[in-house]
Scaffold this active site. Structure first.
Site: not given
Length: 288
Positions: A48, A202-203, A209
Site C-alpha cells: 500500500y 464490501p460496498l 458505477e
C-alpha cells in the site's frame, strides 16, 4: 486459538499516497476515531502506498501512544511491484526467506512486535506449500505473527496451503454487486474448514458505477433507507454481515461520519425478504 477481530475492519489502503495523503496528525485522529467506534482491527499490506503506508501508519501509531493490546494489525505480503522497489516486472514471491523478511519489515514499519494476522496477498503459480509453511511456523514460534491466512485464494489453492499449515482467514472480494463467492462454493468451503472470511470492497460498485445493476440497487435502497432509518452503505454492509459464514467487511472510508455509522450495520438484522430483494436487484432476475 484464532485471533479475534472487530466485526468491521478499517482498511488503510487509501490512507497514504495512493489517495487521501493523510498527515501523521490526521492518521492519529483517524485511528482514535476507529477505536472509539469499536473498529479495532486495521488492514494493511506491504504494497500500500507503493510500500510507504505501513511506515506512515506506524509513525502515527507510535505518536498516538495507544496501547498495542487495544488494536489488531493485519498485513499482507507477496506482491513485488515495480513502484517503490527495483523490480523490472510485477510478480509474486513466496519463498521462505522473502516471507520472513517481509514480515520483519512490516513490523519495523508498523512499530510493533507482532502482527495479529499475516495474509498472503494473492496466489502465485510458483508457490511451494512446504516453504510457506516453514516460514509461517517459524514466524509463529518467534511470536512475530499470531494467526495466518490468505487473500484472494480459491478453495483448491487454500487446500494446498492448509495441507501444510493452519489457515484461519481468507480475504476475498464479496459484496451485493460481487457475490460469486456464495455461489461457487468459496464461502461454503470456509464454513466447513473454520476459515473466517474478510471481504474487501464490501460496498461493491453501487456508488462507483452507473449501470443497470447499480441503478436497480439504488432504487431499492431508497425504500430500505426509509424502512430501517440508516444509510445505504450501512444496509449494504448489513447484507454482507447476514451471511452465515460470519464475514468481516474491510471498510476503507476515512470519512468520520461514515466511520461512526459503520458499526450500526452489525446491529442491523435485515429481514430475510429484504436480503433477497437486494440479491434479486443485483442479478436483475428472480432467485434461481
Amino acid at each position: 486459538m484464532k485471533t479475534s477481530l472487530s466485526p468491521i475492519i478499517a482498511g488503510t489502503m487509501n490512507w497514504g499516497i495512493w489517495d487521501k495523503k493523510l498527515s501523521t496528525k490526521e492518521m492519529v485522529h483517524l485511528i482514535n476515531i476507529c477505536i472509539e467506534n469499536k473498529i479495532t482491527t486495521f488492514d494493511h499490506a506491504d504494497i500500500y502506498g507503493d510500500y510507504t503506508t505501513e511506515a506512515q501508519f506506524g509513525k502515527a501509531f507510535g505518536e498516538s501512544q495507544i496501547s498495542r493490546d487495544r488494536l489488531q494489525l493485519i498485513s499482507k505480503c507477496g506482491i513485488q511491484h515495480t513502484n517503490g522497489r527495483a523490480n523490472t516486472i510485477k510478480h509474486y514471491d513466496y519463498s521462505k526467506e522473502y516471507i520472513i523478511w517481509s514480515v520483519e519489515n512490516s513490523l519495523k514499519n508498523l512499530q510493533t512486535d507482532y502482527l495479529d494476522v499475516l495474509l498472503l496477498h494473492r496466489p502465485s503459480p510458483l508457490m511451494v506449500a512446504d516453504e510457506i509453511a516453514e516460514a509461517v511456523e517459524q514466524l509463529k514460534k518467534e511470536g512475530k505473527i499470531k494467526s495466518f491466512g490468505l487473500s484472494n485464494f480459491t478453495s483448491s489453492q487454500t487446500d494446498l496451503i492448509r495441507s501444510k499449515t493452519e489457515v484461519s482467514f481468507n480475504q476475498i472480494q464479496f459484496s451485493a454487486t460481487h457475490h460469486q463467492a456464495m455461489l461457487d462454493g468459496s464461502l461454503d468451503y470456509m464454513q466447513l474448514h473454520n476459515i473466517t472470511p474478510m471481504s474487501w470492497n464490501p460496498l461493491g460498485t453501487v456508488f462507483r458505477e452507473d449501470i443497470d445493476q447499480t441503478r436497480r440497487l439504488k432504487k431499492l435502497l431508497v425504500n430500505l433507507v426509509d424502512k430501517y432509518g440508516v444509510g445505504s452503505d450501512t444496509i449494504l454492509l448489513a447484507w454482507v454481515l447476514k451471511h452465515p459464514s460470519q464475514i468481516h467487511p474491510v471498510a476503507g472510508t476515512v470519512n468520520i461520519a461514515r466511520i461512526q455509522a459503520l458499526m450500526k450495520a452489525v446491529a442491523l438484522d435485515l429481514d430475510t425478504i429484504d436480503w433477497f430483494a437486494i440479491w434479486t436487484e443485483s442479478m436483475g432476475n428472480k432467485v434461481p
